[in-house]
Each structure stands twice: as structure tokens, then as C-alpha cells.
Design a protein around this motif. Structure first.
Motif, PDB file in Angstrom:
ATOM      1  N   LEU A 152       6.098  -5.074 -17.021  1.00  0.00           N
ATOM      2  CA  LEU A 152       5.425  -5.208 -15.731  1.00  0.00           C
ATOM      3  C   LEU A 152       4.100  -4.445 -15.790  1.00  0.00           C
ATOM      4  O   LEU A 152       3.778  -3.819 -16.795  1.00  0.00           O
ATOM      5  N   MET A 153       3.347  -4.511 -14.699  1.00  0.00           N
ATOM      6  CA  MET A 153       2.079  -3.780 -14.650  1.00  0.00           C
ATOM      7  C   MET A 153       2.150  -2.658 -13.612  1.00  0.00           C
ATOM      8  O   MET A 153       2.375  -2.894 -12.426  1.00  0.00           O
ATOM      9  N   ALA A 260      -6.152   3.018 -12.944  1.00  0.00           N
ATOM     10  CA  ALA A 260      -5.616   2.068 -11.956  1.00  0.00           C
ATOM     11  C   ALA A 260      -4.376   1.330 -12.462  1.00  0.00           C
ATOM     12  O   ALA A 260      -3.434   1.111 -11.698  1.00  0.00           O
ATOM     13  N   PHE A 261      -4.375   0.927 -13.742  1.00  0.00           N
ATOM     14  CA  PHE A 261      -3.301   0.073 -14.255  1.00  0.00           C
ATOM     15  C   PHE A 261      -2.789   0.578 -15.605  1.00  0.00           C
ATOM     16  O   PHE A 261      -3.501   1.281 -16.337  1.00  0.00           O
ATOM     17  N   ALA A 262      -1.558   0.158 -15.918  1.00  0.00           N
ATOM     18  CA  ALA A 262      -0.995   0.366 -17.257  1.00  0.00           C
ATOM     19  C   ALA A 262       0.247  -0.503 -17.394  1.00  0.00           C
ATOM     20  O   ALA A 262       1.068  -0.567 -16.467  1.00  0.00           O
ATOM     21  N   PRO A 263       0.415  -1.204 -18.520  1.00  0.00           N
ATOM     22  CA  PRO A 263       1.666  -1.932 -18.744  1.00  0.00           C
ATOM     23  C   PRO A 263       2.839  -0.959 -18.730  1.00  0.00           C
ATOM     24  O   PRO A 263       2.752   0.140 -19.279  1.00  0.00           O
ATOM     25  N   MET A 264       3.929  -1.353 -18.085  1.00  0.00           N
ATOM     26  CA  MET A 264       5.105  -0.492 -17.962  1.00  0.00           C
ATOM     27  C   MET A 264       6.349  -1.365 -17.977  1.00  0.00           C
ATOM     28  O   MET A 264       6.399  -2.387 -17.288  1.00  0.00           O
ATOM     29  N   GLU A 286       0.607   7.723  -5.293  1.00  0.00           N
ATOM     30  CA  GLU A 286       1.622   6.702  -5.045  1.00  0.00           C
ATOM     31  C   GLU A 286       1.411   5.543  -6.011  1.00  0.00           C
ATOM     32  O   GLU A 286       0.270   5.186  -6.325  1.00  0.00           O
ATOM     33  N   TRP A 287       2.503   4.952  -6.458  1.00  0.00           N
ATOM     34  CA  TRP A 287       2.374   3.876  -7.427  1.00  0.00           C
ATOM     35  C   TRP A 287       3.517   2.875  -7.293  1.00  0.00           C
ATOM     36  O   TRP A 287       4.520   3.136  -6.645  1.00  0.00           O
ATOM     37  N   ASP A 288       3.321   1.721  -7.899  1.00  0.00           N
ATOM     38  CA  ASP A 288       4.358   0.698  -7.937  1.00  0.00           C
ATOM     39  C   ASP A 288       4.075  -0.221  -9.120  1.00  0.00           C
ATOM     40  O   ASP A 288       3.153   0.018  -9.896  1.00  0.00           O
ATOM     41  N   CYS A 289       4.869  -1.284  -9.243  1.00  0.00           N
ATOM     42  CA  CYS A 289       4.679  -2.230 -10.339  1.00  0.00           C
ATOM     43  C   CYS A 289       4.667  -3.662  -9.817  1.00  0.00           C
ATOM     44  O   CYS A 289       5.378  -3.992  -8.867  1.00  0.00           O
ATOM     45  N   ILE A 290       3.862  -4.504 -10.459  1.00  0.00           N
ATOM     46  CA  ILE A 290       3.819  -5.933 -10.157  1.00  0.00           C
ATOM     47  C   ILE A 290       3.884  -6.699 -11.482  1.00  0.00           C
ATOM     48  O   ILE A 290       3.987  -6.094 -12.554  1.00  0.00           O
TER      49      ILE A 290
END
Length: 429
Positions: A152-153, A260-264, A286-290
Motif C-alpha cells: 500500500l502507499m 509525504a509518501f512511502a510504499p508500506m 497523523e498518517w494512513d495508507c491508500i
């Protein structure tokens, strides 16, 4: 009277002998497993397995499942290799991804095709196609998926909100991804040096997946790294790097919220999203994944890892081993337990769509963006890659050459053409 006593005595002896045989002549199934499936902190390494064993032994009183505990994933390949050399490999065992092709090609794994076709209580269509194909070698099924882990991202919500940029929708594209990276990459303190960045650790292989590229043919005889789409994938990574003015983003910069982003992987998400790991890992934002961005929202390009399980081709109890393999990889209770006690997800469609899983994901985080529909879509849009004996070695060679190409700013057209020739030569040696 004496006759009745003798008959009663003989009956008791017969029952005693029968019962004794049941419990003294148990079938022992040896299981090979390791801890740290996704190399992340987990306090319930054996919970899913132990519960499955308990249910299986209750259904089969004459069977006992044994395994050796404490084997780390990093040590498992060598441990299993030694067992195989000595003819002592487990009846059922986990398979490290890098070992699957070798184990299949050497005949260590039992071909499960016959069991799958003849078992009326098993339907291979219950699995996501991509996860089932992960256990195939030369069009034969040698393993089943126990647990899966899609890519995910990661999204730094705090950073995007500061820049007045909305969190991308799950159908976002590579163009959307690049444009946001371009907007957030800047010098925020006025010292003339960039200190806020777009994306950390987006590799050429991530880009290949996002561009929907298959690197090899099904038989592993030909490499397609010189195709136009592959060039575009490498150029895309170079474009991202240029935004940073050649600065190599560090893990510390990512962890402190400057990216801002990183593959996870989904396993990382499940590990670090809930308290207290969230505080320990990412405490300042705060963070989340899409979903990972794709070249087109309609394309397939999801990347997924699957932890496979198979049966030894030398197992003396293959029938029972097959039933136990199903208990681990196909039985619904075991697969639901992955959400409770592990970090990956089930490879079964019905499990990922069930209301039980919605509730479990909700407990992780009440503002969770990772919902069942998203997971189902990611699993359905997975890009499958061919399995052949030299796959891992070929991919490692490509990785070295492309990273060198990007680092030294070599001509991509010439570099990929030469690389394809070298890989094709290696594949056909």
C-alpha cells in the motif's frame, strides 16, 4: 456363569487393546514454521498455528502435530535445507518466497494437483487468483497461500493538510502521485536547502508494478526489460529523484514526518497503526495508507507477497498432511484468526469480505481507511509474475543493474537493451 465372566473379561481386554493402539500408535505430522512472518514485532507468533493444531487433533484423535519452536525467518531456509539433506523435512512446512522455485524444481514439494482435483470439499476458486498462482511452478500447484501481504502507499496526512492538499482517492494515478510530490518538495525554513520531500523508498520495482509491467515470459526463457513501458518506469523513478535535487531521503527524515509518501506493506500498517506502536514509530504526525498509484486506475498493478505452505514429496502420511494443510490455508476459522493474531490477510475471498473482518479492522483504528472493499480490490488487481527456477536470481541481477543505472545516470535505452541481452543469456544457459 464362568463362561459369561470369561466373555466379559475378553471383551474388556479387546477394548483395552483397541484403545491402547489408538493412543500409542498415533500418526505424527511434523510441521515446519518460523516466527516473524513479515519480520515485524508480533507477540502472538504461534497463536494461530496452536489453535489450528488443537482443532485438528480434536477432529483426528489418532494424529499428533509436532513442530520446533523458536526458528527465526532469517534462519529458516538453512534449517529446512539441513532437514531435507538428512531426509527429515517436515510433512507440512512454510516456504520462504525466495526458496519456492528451488524447492519445486528439485522435487522437494509434492504436486498438489491431484488432491485439489479430487477433494470435493476444496475449491481452488475460493482463493484470489494471484495468491493461488504464487504457489504454482511450471503450471502445477506445489503450495497454497497461508497468509498474504499487499503493498500500500503510506500517506502523511499532517503534511498534506499543511500544504492544503486533499488525501488522494484510491483510484489515483502515477500522474497524481508525481504532481503531489512536486508540490510538497520544498525548502520550508528558508535556508536554501530542500527539507520536505515527496516520497521515500519508491523503487524501480514499485514503479514496474505501478506501470503494469511483466518482466518475464511464463517459461522464464525471455526477459522484457527493454520494452517501452519499462523505460517509462525507470524514467519515472529518475523524475522523482530529481525533485529532491539528488538528495537521498533518509529513514530518519521519513520517520520524523518530512516526507509525504512511502510504499508500506499491509503488515507494516497493521503493526504500526494501533497504539502503542503508532506512538513509538510515528509520533509527530497523523498518517494512513491508500492503494498504490497505477499508470491508469483501471489497470492491474498491485504488488503482493504470499506466505506459502506445502507438503513434502516424501511424506509418509500425505493424506493426513493434505487435511492439515487445508486446516491452515483453507479453513475459515484459521484464516480469520490471521486478522486477530497476525499482521497479514487471508487469501480467501470470502474471509476478506466478511463482516467479522470489518469489525476487526475497525478495532485497529476507528478512522481506518483500510476497509474490506479496498483490500478486495487490491487483491483482485494484483499483477502476477511468472515462477521459474532462475526468477529470484534474475530479478536480483536486474535490481543491481538498474539501481546502478539510476545512480550513475547512464543512458536508459542502451542500459536496458544490454541488460535484456545479459538476462536472456543467463536465463537460457
Amino acid at each position: 456363569m464362568i463362561k459369561k465372566v470369561i466373555i466379559s473379561f475378553m471383551a474388556i481386554v479387546f477394548i483395552y487393546v483397541a484403545v491402547t493402539n489408538i493412543y500409542t500408535n498415533k500418526v505424527v505430522i511434523h510441521l515446519g514454521i518460523f516466527v516473524g512472518n513479515w519480520e515485524l514485532p508480533n507477540g502472538n507468533d504461534y497463536k494461530v498455528i496452536d489453535d489450528a493444531i488443537a482443532r485438528f487433533e480434536k477432529l483426528h484423535p489418532n494424529v499428533e502435530i509436532e513442530y520446533e519452536s523458536g526458528i527465526l525467518k532469517s534462519d529458516y531456509s538453512l534449517w529446512l535445507a539441513n532437514k531435507i539433506v538428512n531426509g527429515e523435512e517436515p510433512d507440512v512446512f512454510m516456504i520462504v518466497d525466495e526458496d519456492f522455485n528451488t524447492l519445486s524444481s528439485l522435487g522437494v514439494l509434492k504436486d498438489l494437483t491431484e488432491e485439489i482435483e479430487n477433494d470435493k470439499k476444496f475449491n481452488k476458486d475460493d482463493y484470489y487468483e494471484s495468491t493461488l498462482k504464487a504457489g504454482q511452478y511450471e503450471h502445477k500447484q506445489y503450495a497454497l497461500p497461508y497468509e498474504s501481504n499487499p503493498m500500500l502507499m503510506f500517506v502523511n496526512k499532517t503534511l498534506l493538510e499543511k500544504e492544503n492538499i486533499p488525501i488522494p482517492e484510491n483510484d489515483w494515478t502515477l500522474d497524481d502521485f508525481y504532481n503531489i510530490c512536486q508540490q510538497v518538495t520544498k525548502d520550508t525554513n528558508g535556508d536554501g536547502a530542500i527539507d520536505q520531500y515527496g516520497c521515500y523508498n519508491f523503487s524501480w520495482l514499485n514503479s514496474m508494478y505501478s506501470h503494469g509491467i511483466r518482466l518475464f515470459d511464463e517459461d522464464g526463457k525471455e526477459c522484457f526489460i527493454d520494452q517501452d513501458e519499462a523505460k517509462e518506469a525507470v524514467i519515472f523513478v529518475e523524475k522523482l529523484n530529481k525533485l529532491n535535487q539528488e538528495h537521498i531521503i533518509t529513514k530518519e527524515e521519513f520517520n520524523t514526518g518530512k516526507v509525504a509518501f512511502a510504499p508500506m506493506s499491509f503488515a507494516q500498517y497493521r503493526t504500526y497503526k494501533p497504539y502503542p506502536w503508532r506512538v513509538k514509530k510515528f509520533s509527530d504526525f497523523e498518517w494512513d495508507c491508500i492503494k498504490m498509484p497505477l499508470i491508469s486506475s483501471n489497470d492491474k498493478g498491485s504488488e503482493i507477497s504470499s506466505l506459502l505452505m506445502g507438503i513434502s514429496s516424501r511424506s509418509k502420511n500425505a493424506d493426513i498432511a493434505w487435511e492439515f494443510l487445508k486446516m491452515l490455508t483453507y479453513e475459515k476459522e484459521t484464516q480469520k484468526d490471521l486478522y486477530k493474531y497476525s499482521q497479514g490477510i487471508s487469501s480467501l475471498k470470502s474471509i476478506n469480505k466478511s463482516e467479522d473482518i470489518v469489525c476487526l479492522l475497525g478495532k485497529d483504528n476507528k478512522e481506518n481507511q483500510i476497509n474490506v472493499n479496498l483490500l478486495d480490490e487490491v487483491m483482485n488487481k494484483t499483477l502476477e509474475h511468472s515462477r521459474f527456477k532462475k526468477y529470484n536470481q534474475a530479478l536480483n541481477l536486474i535490481d543491481i543493474k538498474i539501481n546502478d543505472m539510476i545512480r550513475n545516470k547512464n543512458d536508459i535505452d542502451i542500459g536496458l537493451l544490454e541488460l535484456q541481452k545479459d538476462i536472456n543469456k543467463y536465463l537460457n544457459e
